[in-house]
Design a protein around this motif. Structure first.
Motif, short mmCIF file in Angstrom:
data_model
loop_
_atom_site.label_atom_id
_atom_site.label_comp_id
_atom_site.label_asym_id
_atom_site.label_seq_id
_atom_site.Cartn_x
_atom_site.Cartn_y
_atom_site.Cartn_z
N ARG A 46 -6.18 -4.92 5.32
CA ARG A 46 -6.74 -5.81 6.05
C ARG A 46 -6.65 -7.27 5.47
NH1 ARG A 46 -10.29 -1.59 6.50
NH2 ARG A 46 -11.60 -2.56 4.91
N ASP A 47 -7.09 -7.35 4.15
CA ASP A 47 -7.08 -8.53 3.31
C ASP A 47 -7.20 -8.24 1.85
OD1 ASP A 47 -9.71 -7.57 2.94
OD2 ASP A 47 -10.42 -8.81 4.50
N GLU A 48 -7.22 -9.45 1.23
CA GLU A 48 -7.28 -9.13 -0.42
C GLU A 48 -8.51 -8.31 -0.79
OE1 GLU A 48 -6.87 -12.77 -2.30
OE2 GLU A 48 -4.67 -13.15 -1.55
N ASP A 49 -9.69 -8.40 -0.11
CA ASP A 49 -10.61 -7.54 -0.41
C ASP A 49 -10.34 -6.19 -0.41
OD1 ASP A 49 -12.26 -9.75 -1.42
OD2 ASP A 49 -13.16 -9.91 0.62
N HIS A 50 -9.71 -5.97 0.77
CA HIS A 50 -9.54 -4.62 0.77
C HIS A 50 -8.41 -4.10 -0.21
CE1 HIS A 50 -7.67 -1.40 3.87
NE2 HIS A 50 -8.67 -0.67 3.27
N ALA A 51 -7.55 -4.78 -0.48
CA ALA A 51 -6.33 -4.44 -1.39
C ALA A 51 -7.28 -4.11 -2.86
CB ALA A 51 -5.38 -5.50 -1.48
N ARG A 52 -8.07 -5.17 -3.11
CA ARG A 52 -8.90 -4.77 -4.27
C ARG A 52 -9.68 -3.40 -4.47
NH1 ARG A 52 -9.55 -9.76 -7.22
NH2 ARG A 52 -8.98 -11.50 -5.95
N ALA A 53 -10.06 -3.18 -3.34
CA ALA A 53 -10.93 -1.94 -3.18
C ALA A 53 -10.02 -0.73 -3.27
CB ALA A 53 -11.82 -1.66 -1.93
N VAL A 64 -9.34 -5.98 -10.98
CA VAL A 64 -8.22 -6.72 -10.21
C VAL A 64 -8.62 -8.35 -10.33
CG1 VAL A 64 -7.24 -7.54 -7.93
CG2 VAL A 64 -8.00 -5.05 -8.42
N GLN A 65 -7.46 -8.85 -11.17
CA GLN A 65 -7.58 -10.29 -11.26
C GLN A 65 -6.79 -11.21 -10.06
OE1 GLN A 65 -9.52 -11.86 -13.69
NE2 GLN A 65 -10.28 -9.68 -13.69
N ALA A 66 -5.70 -10.39 -9.76
CA ALA A 66 -4.79 -11.27 -8.83
C ALA A 66 -4.19 -10.15 -7.82
CB ALA A 66 -3.72 -12.06 -9.58
N VAL A 67 -4.22 -10.55 -6.59
CA VAL A 67 -3.76 -9.75 -5.57
C VAL A 67 -2.97 -10.40 -4.51
CG1 VAL A 67 -5.76 -9.78 -4.18
CG2 VAL A 67 -4.45 -7.80 -4.10
N VAL A 68 -1.81 -9.67 -3.95
CA VAL A 68 -1.28 -10.01 -2.93
C VAL A 68 -0.84 -9.13 -1.84
CG1 VAL A 68 1.02 -9.97 -3.97
CG2 VAL A 68 0.77 -11.58 -2.33
N VAL A 69 -1.01 -9.36 -0.74
CA VAL A 69 -0.94 -8.23 0.33
C VAL A 69 0.38 -8.66 1.16
CG1 VAL A 69 -2.06 -7.34 2.40
CG2 VAL A 69 -3.28 -8.19 0.49
N ASP A 70 0.92 -7.62 1.53
CA ASP A 70 2.19 -7.76 2.51
C ASP A 70 1.75 -8.36 3.81
OD1 ASP A 70 5.09 -6.77 3.59
OD2 ASP A 70 3.60 -5.77 5.01
N ARG A 71 2.48 -9.21 4.22
CA ARG A 71 2.16 -10.06 5.59
C ARG A 71 1.79 -8.97 6.59
NH1 ARG A 71 5.82 -15.20 5.55
NH2 ARG A 71 4.86 -15.42 7.65
N HIS A 84 -1.31 -5.34 -16.36
CA HIS A 84 -1.02 -4.18 -15.70
C HIS A 84 -0.89 -4.29 -13.96
CE1 HIS A 84 -3.17 -2.09 -19.07
NE2 HIS A 84 -1.86 -2.05 -19.16
N VAL A 85 0.08 -3.99 -13.46
CA VAL A 85 0.52 -4.08 -12.01
C VAL A 85 0.52 -2.91 -11.11
CG1 VAL A 85 2.13 -5.25 -10.18
CG2 VAL A 85 1.74 -6.17 -12.76
N LEU A 86 -0.03 -2.95 -10.13
CA LEU A 86 -0.40 -1.55 -9.12
C LEU A 86 0.28 -2.06 -8.03
CD1 LEU A 86 -3.81 0.00 -9.22
CD2 LEU A 86 -1.84 0.88 -10.28
N LEU A 87 1.23 -1.21 -7.58
CA LEU A 87 1.82 -1.23 -6.18
C LEU A 87 1.16 -0.29 -5.19
CD1 LEU A 87 3.97 -1.95 -4.20
CD2 LEU A 87 5.37 -0.01 -5.01
N ALA A 125 9.33 0.53 -2.06
CA ALA A 125 8.53 -0.26 -1.20
C ALA A 125 8.99 -1.61 -0.96
CB ALA A 125 7.08 -0.33 -1.43
N THR A 126 9.21 -2.08 0.11
CA THR A 126 9.68 -3.62 0.23
C THR A 126 8.54 -4.22 0.99
OG1 THR A 126 11.96 -2.99 0.64
CG2 THR A 126 11.33 -5.25 1.57
N LEU A 127 7.97 -5.41 0.38
CA LEU A 127 6.87 -6.05 0.82
C LEU A 127 7.32 -7.67 1.02
CD1 LEU A 127 4.36 -5.17 -2.17
CD2 LEU A 127 4.68 -4.08 0.00
N ASP A 128 6.57 -7.94 2.34
CA ASP A 128 6.98 -9.45 2.93
C ASP A 128 5.92 -10.07 2.30
OD1 ASP A 128 7.22 -11.63 4.24
OD2 ASP A 128 7.53 -10.81 6.12
N LEU A 129 6.15 -10.84 1.11
CA LEU A 129 5.13 -11.55 0.49
C LEU A 129 5.07 -13.05 0.82
CD1 LEU A 129 5.05 -9.63 -2.87
CD2 LEU A 129 3.68 -9.20 -0.96
N GLY A 130 6.04 -13.43 1.36
CA GLY A 130 6.18 -14.75 2.04
C GLY A 130 6.46 -15.66 0.61
N ASP A 131 5.93 -17.00 0.61
CA ASP A 131 6.10 -17.81 -0.60
C ASP A 131 5.54 -17.15 -1.99
OD1 ASP A 131 6.65 -19.56 1.14
OD2 ASP A 131 4.88 -20.62 1.38
#
Length: 145
Positions: A46-53, A64-71, A84-87, A125-131
């Protein structure tokens, strides 16, 4: 009522029509029940908070210090303090996460970032991360080969 049912049953095809109507009613009831229980559908981040959880759920203590969610919400990337990076991506009706340990499986194509892990069953996995695609691709180049 019983007399009416016995007369209907005597008509040709009436029994089959009653069975079909009963089946249709049962399907509609089950569909409504499944919708009410939030079953089915496509799970999305749903959003960055959901991705953090999801990241913290996948790896206990992953701060989690930084997160980006597929569009579209199909996946996300999360980074902790240690780099460390998690997909995180959809796996069936749930989400699964794998650590990205190398930039060897990372490919940038405009706003799309394709990542693969050491786990061949997890797949790419292919993610649409925009900018943010270029920013994350550049930061993933710092990972070991």
């Amino acid at each position: 009522m019983l007399d009416l049912l016995s007369r209907l049953a005597a008509l040709p095809g009436a029994t089959m029509a009653l069975q079909a109507a009963g089946s249709l009613i049962a399907i509609l009831i089950l569909t409504r029940l499944a919708k009410g229980m939030n079953l089915g559908g496509e799970p999305r981040i749903r959003d960055e908070d959901h991705a953090r959880a999801l990241a913290e759920e996948a790896v206990c203590g992953f701060d989690v210090q930084a997160v980006v969610v597929d569009r579209a919400g199909y996946g996300a990337l999360a980074r902790d303090m240690a780099g460390h990076v998690l997909l995180i991506r959809r796996h069936g009706s749930h989400f699964a996460a794998r650590q990205i340990v190398s930039h060897a499986g990372v490919r940038l194509d405009g706003r799309f970032l394709t990542l693969s892990t050491d786990d061949r069953h997890f797949g790419a996995a292919t993610l649409d991360l925009g900018d943010q695609a270029q920013v994350w691709a550049a930061s993933l180049r710092r990972l070991e080969d």
